[in-house]
Design an enzyme around this catalytic site. Sequence first.
Site, PDB file in Angstrom:
ATOM      1  N   ASN A   9       0.999  -1.009   0.073  1.00 25.32           N
ATOM      2  CA  ASN A   9      -0.013  -0.455  -0.395  1.00 25.32           C
ATOM      3  C   ASN A   9       1.183   1.180  -0.125  1.00 25.32           C
ATOM      4  OD1 ASN A   9      -1.990   1.607   0.232  1.00 25.32           O
ATOM      5  ND2 ASN A   9      -2.436   1.114   2.468  1.00 25.32           N
ATOM      6  N   LYS A  11       0.443   4.051  -0.524  1.00 25.93           N
ATOM      7  CA  LYS A  11      -0.236   5.757  -0.362  1.00 25.93           C
ATOM      8  C   LYS A  11      -0.201   6.478  -0.523  1.00 25.93           C
ATOM      9  CE  LYS A  11      -0.210   3.534   4.619  1.00 25.93           C
ATOM     10  NZ  LYS A  11      -0.454   3.699   6.323  1.00 25.93           N
ATOM     11  N   HIS A  99      -9.927   1.683   4.233  1.00 27.09           N
ATOM     12  CA  HIS A  99      -8.473   2.437   4.655  1.00 27.09           C
ATOM     13  C   HIS A  99      -8.724   2.493   6.471  1.00 27.09           C
ATOM     14  CE1 HIS A  99      -4.543   3.144   6.246  1.00 27.09           C
ATOM     15  NE2 HIS A  99      -4.057   2.334   5.848  1.00 27.09           N
ATOM     16  N   GLU A 101      -7.529   6.027   7.443  1.00 28.90           N
ATOM     17  CA  GLU A 101      -7.089   6.956   6.933  1.00 28.90           C
ATOM     18  C   GLU A 101      -8.266   7.232   6.042  1.00 28.90           C
ATOM     19  OE1 GLU A 101      -3.234   5.829   5.857  1.00 28.90           O
ATOM     20  OE2 GLU A 101      -2.388   5.490   7.283  1.00 28.90           O
ATOM     21  N   GLU A 174      -5.987  -4.758  10.643  1.00 28.20           N
ATOM     22  CA  GLU A 174      -5.636  -3.448  11.054  1.00 28.20           C
ATOM     23  C   GLU A 174      -5.650  -2.515  11.639  1.00 28.20           C
ATOM     24  OE1 GLU A 174      -2.456  -2.218   7.662  1.00 28.20           O
ATOM     25  OE2 GLU A 174      -4.503  -1.126   7.122  1.00 28.20           O
ATOM     26  N   GLY A 180       1.605   2.350  10.868  1.00 29.78           N
ATOM     27  CA  GLY A 180       3.202   3.331  10.660  1.00 29.78           C
ATOM     28  C   GLY A 180       3.603   3.839  12.588  1.00 29.78           C
ATOM     29  N   SER A 220       3.193  -1.768  10.366  1.00 33.01           N
ATOM     30  CA  SER A 220       4.485  -1.856  10.608  1.00 33.01           C
ATOM     31  C   SER A 220       4.760  -3.253  10.579  1.00 33.01           C
ATOM     32  CB  SER A 220       4.769  -1.917  12.422  1.00 33.01           C
ATOM     33  OG  SER A 220       3.871   0.245  12.941  1.00 33.01           O
TER      34      SER A 220
HETATM   35  P1  PGA Z   1       2.626   0.240   8.261  1.00 34.27           P
HETATM   36  O1  PGA Z   1       0.640   0.433   7.036  1.00 34.27           O
HETATM   37  O2  PGA Z   1       3.372  -0.973   6.648  1.00 34.27           O
HETATM   38  O3  PGA Z   1       2.983   1.556   6.962  1.00 34.27           O
HETATM   39  O4  PGA Z   1       2.130   0.065   9.234  1.00 34.27           O
HETATM   40  C1  PGA Z   1       0.436  -0.488   6.967  1.00 34.27           C
HETATM   41  C2  PGA Z   1      -1.358   0.730   6.471  1.00 34.27           C
HETATM   42  O5  PGA Z   1      -1.740   1.274   6.656  1.00 34.27           O
HETATM   43  O6  PGA Z   1      -1.947  -0.237   5.134  1.00 34.27           O
END
Ligand code: PGA
Length: 258
Positions: A9, A11, A99, A101, A174, A180, A220
Amino acid sequence: MRRSLVVANWKMHGSLNENQNWIKNFKSADLNKLASIDIAICPSYVYLAQMQQSLLDKINPHLSLGTQDVSSNTNGAYTGQVSISMIKDFSINYVILGHSERRALCFEDDELVANKAAVVLAAGLNPIVCLGESLEERETNKTHQVIQRQLQAVLDVLKKTDGTSLTNLVIAYEPIWAIGTGLTASAEQAQEVHGLIRAQLTTELSAAAAQSIRIIYGGSVKPNNAHELFNQSDIDGGLIGGASLDAGLFLEICMAAQ
Ligand code: PGA
Protein backbone atom coordinates in the site's frame (compact mmCIF):
# COMPACT_ATOMS: atom_id res chain seq x y z
CA MET A 1 -5.43 -24.26 0.90
CA ARG A 2 -5.34 -20.45 0.88
CA ARG A 3 -2.54 -18.78 -1.11
CA SER A 4 -0.69 -16.15 0.87
CA LEU A 5 -1.18 -12.58 -0.29
CA VAL A 6 1.22 -9.70 0.30
CA VAL A 7 0.00 -6.23 -0.67
CA ALA A 8 2.04 -3.04 -1.01
CA ASN A 9 0.00 0.00 0.00
CA TRP A 10 2.00 2.93 -1.31
CA LYS A 11 -0.52 5.49 -0.01
CA MET A 12 0.28 8.98 -1.39
CA HIS A 13 3.93 8.22 -2.08
CA GLY A 14 5.87 7.77 -5.30
CA SER A 15 6.84 9.64 -8.45
CA LEU A 16 7.60 8.50 -12.00
CA ASN A 17 11.32 8.34 -11.14
CA GLU A 18 10.94 6.70 -7.74
CA ASN A 19 8.55 4.11 -9.14
CA GLN A 20 10.92 3.27 -11.99
CA ASN A 21 13.74 2.70 -9.50
CA TRP A 22 11.48 0.58 -7.32
CA ILE A 23 10.49 -1.57 -10.30
CA LYS A 24 14.12 -1.99 -11.34
CA ASN A 25 15.11 -3.13 -7.84
CA PHE A 26 12.08 -5.37 -7.49
CA LYS A 27 12.69 -7.04 -10.83
CA SER A 28 16.35 -7.65 -10.08
CA ALA A 29 15.23 -10.36 -7.65
CA ASP A 30 14.39 -13.86 -8.81
CA LEU A 31 10.62 -13.50 -8.80
CA ASN A 32 10.17 -17.17 -9.70
CA LYS A 33 11.02 -17.83 -6.06
CA LEU A 34 7.80 -16.04 -5.13
CA ALA A 35 5.53 -18.00 -7.46
CA SER A 36 3.78 -19.70 -4.55
CA ILE A 37 2.27 -16.46 -3.23
CA ASP A 38 0.15 -13.64 -4.64
CA ILE A 39 1.60 -10.13 -4.63
CA ALA A 40 -0.27 -6.91 -5.31
CA ILE A 41 1.19 -3.41 -5.64
CA CYS A 42 -1.22 -0.55 -4.96
CA PRO A 43 0.19 2.77 -6.19
CA SER A 44 -1.67 6.04 -6.54
CA TYR A 45 -4.19 5.96 -9.42
CA VAL A 46 -2.05 8.30 -11.51
CA TYR A 47 0.77 5.75 -11.73
CA LEU A 48 -1.34 2.75 -12.76
CA ALA A 49 -0.43 3.09 -16.45
CA GLN A 50 3.28 3.31 -15.64
CA MET A 51 3.08 0.33 -13.32
CA GLN A 52 1.07 -1.70 -15.80
CA GLN A 53 3.60 -1.10 -18.57
CA SER A 54 6.80 -1.46 -16.54
CA LEU A 55 5.97 -3.96 -13.83
CA LEU A 56 3.54 -6.51 -15.17
CA ASP A 57 4.91 -9.14 -17.48
CA LYS A 58 5.04 -12.87 -17.67
CA ILE A 59 7.77 -13.25 -15.04
CA ASN A 60 5.25 -13.96 -12.33
CA PRO A 61 1.56 -14.29 -13.20
CA HIS A 62 0.75 -13.93 -9.50
CA LEU A 63 2.02 -10.35 -9.44
CA SER A 64 -0.75 -7.83 -9.95
CA LEU A 65 -1.82 -4.27 -9.36
CA GLY A 66 -4.38 -2.85 -7.01
CA THR A 67 -5.84 0.52 -6.13
CA GLN A 68 -6.34 2.15 -2.72
CA ASP A 69 -10.03 2.95 -3.21
CA VAL A 70 -12.86 3.02 -5.75
CA SER A 71 -16.07 4.98 -6.11
CA SER A 72 -19.30 3.29 -5.08
CA ASN A 73 -20.89 4.97 -8.13
CA THR A 74 -20.60 3.54 -11.61
CA ASN A 75 -20.21 6.79 -13.61
CA GLY A 76 -21.49 10.35 -13.78
CA ALA A 77 -21.00 13.71 -12.11
CA TYR A 78 -18.68 12.65 -9.27
CA THR A 79 -15.73 15.04 -9.48
CA GLY A 80 -12.50 13.45 -8.31
CA GLN A 81 -13.84 9.91 -8.08
CA VAL A 82 -12.62 6.86 -10.01
CA SER A 83 -15.02 4.13 -11.10
CA ILE A 84 -14.56 0.38 -11.13
CA SER A 85 -14.74 0.25 -14.95
CA MET A 86 -11.89 2.79 -15.17
CA ILE A 87 -9.87 0.65 -12.78
CA LYS A 88 -10.56 -2.44 -14.87
CA ASP A 89 -8.87 -0.76 -17.84
CA PHE A 90 -5.51 -1.25 -16.07
CA SER A 91 -5.32 -4.99 -15.28
CA ILE A 92 -6.22 -4.39 -11.66
CA ASN A 93 -7.02 -7.38 -9.44
CA TYR A 94 -7.30 -5.83 -5.98
CA VAL A 95 -8.96 -2.77 -4.44
CA ILE A 96 -8.16 -1.70 -0.87
CA LEU A 97 -11.30 -0.44 0.86
CA GLY A 98 -12.09 1.18 4.19
CA HIS A 99 -8.47 1.83 5.14
CA SER A 100 -8.48 3.57 8.53
CA GLU A 101 -6.95 6.66 6.91
CA ARG A 102 -9.93 6.87 4.55
CA ARG A 103 -12.38 6.19 7.37
CA ALA A 104 -10.81 8.97 9.46
CA LEU A 105 -9.82 11.54 6.80
CA CYS A 106 -12.58 11.00 4.22
CA PHE A 107 -15.34 10.09 6.67
CA GLU A 108 -16.04 6.69 5.10
CA ASP A 109 -18.46 4.69 7.22
CA ASP A 110 -19.18 0.96 7.44
CA GLU A 111 -22.08 1.23 5.00
CA LEU A 112 -20.09 3.02 2.29
CA VAL A 113 -17.23 0.54 2.65
CA ALA A 114 -19.73 -2.32 2.33
CA ASN A 115 -21.27 -0.82 -0.82
CA LYS A 116 -17.84 -0.39 -2.38
CA ALA A 117 -17.00 -4.02 -1.57
CA ALA A 118 -20.17 -5.09 -3.40
CA VAL A 119 -19.16 -3.01 -6.45
CA VAL A 120 -15.69 -4.59 -6.54
CA LEU A 121 -16.96 -8.15 -6.13
CA ALA A 122 -19.62 -7.65 -8.80
CA ALA A 123 -16.84 -6.57 -11.19
CA GLY A 124 -14.99 -9.83 -10.51
CA LEU A 125 -12.11 -8.18 -8.61
CA ASN A 126 -10.87 -8.74 -5.07
CA PRO A 127 -11.85 -6.15 -2.46
CA ILE A 128 -9.43 -5.91 0.48
CA VAL A 129 -11.66 -4.67 3.28
CA CYS A 130 -9.72 -3.11 6.16
CA LEU A 131 -10.93 -3.46 9.74
CA GLY A 132 -9.23 -2.24 12.87
CA GLU A 133 -9.63 -0.78 16.32
CA SER A 134 -8.11 2.39 17.76
CA LEU A 135 -5.75 2.36 20.73
CA GLU A 136 -8.52 3.63 22.98
CA GLU A 137 -10.85 0.88 21.82
CA ARG A 138 -8.20 -1.76 22.49
CA GLU A 139 -7.41 -0.37 25.92
CA THR A 140 -11.10 -0.37 26.87
CA ASN A 141 -11.54 -3.97 25.67
CA LYS A 142 -13.71 -3.02 22.70
CA THR A 143 -11.55 -4.66 20.02
CA HIS A 144 -13.86 -7.61 19.38
CA GLN A 145 -16.95 -5.44 19.35
CA VAL A 146 -15.45 -2.98 16.82
CA ILE A 147 -14.13 -5.67 14.49
CA GLN A 148 -17.41 -7.59 14.59
CA ARG A 149 -19.41 -4.44 13.81
CA GLN A 150 -17.19 -3.44 10.88
CA LEU A 151 -17.23 -6.97 9.42
CA GLN A 152 -20.95 -7.47 9.95
CA ALA A 153 -21.75 -4.27 8.03
CA VAL A 154 -19.88 -5.63 5.02
CA LEU A 155 -21.32 -9.13 5.25
CA ASP A 156 -24.90 -7.86 5.62
CA VAL A 157 -24.61 -6.04 2.29
CA LEU A 158 -22.68 -8.78 0.49
CA LYS A 159 -25.07 -11.53 1.54
CA LYS A 160 -27.84 -9.66 -0.30
CA THR A 161 -25.93 -9.50 -3.60
CA ASP A 162 -27.32 -12.42 -5.57
CA GLY A 163 -24.91 -14.68 -7.36
CA THR A 164 -21.75 -12.85 -6.25
CA SER A 165 -19.10 -15.26 -5.05
CA LEU A 166 -17.56 -14.10 -1.81
CA THR A 167 -14.41 -16.16 -2.21
CA ASN A 168 -12.67 -13.14 -3.80
CA LEU A 169 -13.20 -11.18 -0.61
CA VAL A 170 -10.02 -10.40 1.35
CA ILE A 171 -10.15 -9.02 4.89
CA ALA A 172 -7.25 -6.98 6.27
CA TYR A 173 -6.98 -6.65 10.04
CA GLU A 174 -5.11 -3.43 10.69
CA PRO A 175 -5.09 -2.20 14.29
CA ILE A 176 -5.00 1.58 13.88
CA TRP A 177 -2.48 1.97 16.70
CA ALA A 178 -0.02 -0.19 14.74
CA ILE A 179 -0.20 1.67 11.42
CA GLY A 180 2.94 3.66 10.68
CA THR A 181 3.85 3.77 14.36
CA GLY A 182 6.45 1.02 14.55
CA LEU A 183 4.20 -0.73 17.08
CA THR A 184 3.03 -4.11 15.82
CA ALA A 185 0.37 -6.35 17.25
CA SER A 186 2.13 -9.39 18.65
CA ALA A 187 1.62 -12.55 16.62
CA GLU A 188 -0.72 -13.81 19.39
CA GLN A 189 -2.76 -10.58 19.45
CA ALA A 190 -3.12 -10.62 15.67
CA GLN A 191 -3.98 -14.34 15.52
CA GLU A 192 -6.66 -13.86 18.17
CA VAL A 193 -8.46 -11.25 16.07
CA HIS A 194 -7.94 -13.18 12.83
CA GLY A 195 -9.47 -16.25 14.50
CA LEU A 196 -12.43 -14.15 15.59
CA ILE A 197 -12.91 -12.86 12.02
CA ARG A 198 -12.74 -16.39 10.60
CA ALA A 199 -15.30 -17.59 13.17
CA GLN A 200 -17.68 -14.79 12.18
CA LEU A 201 -17.24 -15.64 8.49
CA THR A 202 -18.10 -19.26 9.33
CA THR A 203 -21.27 -18.29 11.20
CA GLU A 204 -22.41 -15.69 8.68
CA LEU A 205 -21.40 -17.42 5.44
CA SER A 206 -20.29 -21.05 5.61
CA ALA A 207 -17.34 -23.08 6.80
CA ALA A 208 -16.20 -23.50 3.19
CA ALA A 209 -16.36 -19.75 2.47
CA ALA A 210 -14.58 -18.92 5.73
CA GLN A 211 -11.80 -21.36 4.87
CA SER A 212 -11.25 -19.83 1.43
CA ILE A 213 -11.39 -16.12 2.35
CA ARG A 214 -7.95 -14.66 3.02
CA ILE A 215 -7.40 -12.59 6.15
CA ILE A 216 -4.20 -10.54 6.01
CA TYR A 217 -2.53 -8.46 8.73
CA GLY A 218 -1.34 -4.86 8.43
CA GLY A 219 0.38 -2.47 10.82
CA SER A 220 4.17 -1.95 10.90
CA VAL A 221 4.97 -5.28 9.24
CA LYS A 222 8.74 -5.39 8.65
CA PRO A 223 11.19 -8.11 7.60
CA ASN A 224 11.99 -8.83 11.26
CA ASN A 225 8.39 -9.56 12.35
CA ALA A 226 6.79 -10.80 9.12
CA HIS A 227 7.74 -14.43 9.51
CA GLU A 228 6.24 -14.86 12.95
CA LEU A 229 3.05 -13.05 11.98
CA PHE A 230 2.59 -15.00 8.73
CA ASN A 231 3.19 -18.28 10.55
CA GLN A 232 -0.06 -17.94 12.50
CA SER A 233 -2.79 -20.29 11.33
CA ASP A 234 -5.30 -17.56 10.40
CA ILE A 235 -2.88 -14.97 9.03
CA ASP A 236 -2.72 -15.33 5.26
CA GLY A 237 -0.27 -12.56 4.42
CA GLY A 238 0.15 -8.85 4.95
CA LEU A 239 -0.84 -5.33 3.94
CA ILE A 240 2.41 -3.40 3.95
CA GLY A 241 2.67 0.40 4.10
CA GLY A 242 6.02 2.01 4.96
CA ALA A 243 8.21 -1.03 4.32
CA SER A 244 6.69 -1.54 0.85
CA LEU A 245 8.25 1.71 -0.40
CA ASP A 246 11.64 -0.02 -0.34
CA ALA A 247 11.67 -2.82 -2.92
CA GLY A 248 14.32 -4.75 -0.99
CA LEU A 249 12.39 -4.70 2.29
CA PHE A 250 9.17 -5.54 0.50
CA LEU A 251 10.82 -8.53 -1.19
CA GLU A 252 12.07 -9.78 2.18
CA ILE A 253 8.53 -9.57 3.55
CA CYS A 254 7.21 -11.44 0.49
CA MET A 255 9.81 -14.16 1.08
CA ALA A 256 8.54 -14.54 4.63
CA ALA A 257 5.05 -15.28 3.33
CA GLN A 258 6.07 -18.38 1.40
P1 PGA B 1 2.42 0.47 7.81
O1 PGA B 1 1.02 0.73 7.06
O2 PGA B 1 2.97 -0.84 7.31
O3 PGA B 1 3.28 1.66 7.43
O4 PGA B 1 2.12 0.43 9.27
C1 PGA B 1 0.11 -0.30 6.84
C2 PGA B 1 -1.12 0.24 6.18
O5 PGA B 1 -1.52 1.37 6.52
O6 PGA B 1 -1.74 -0.41 5.34
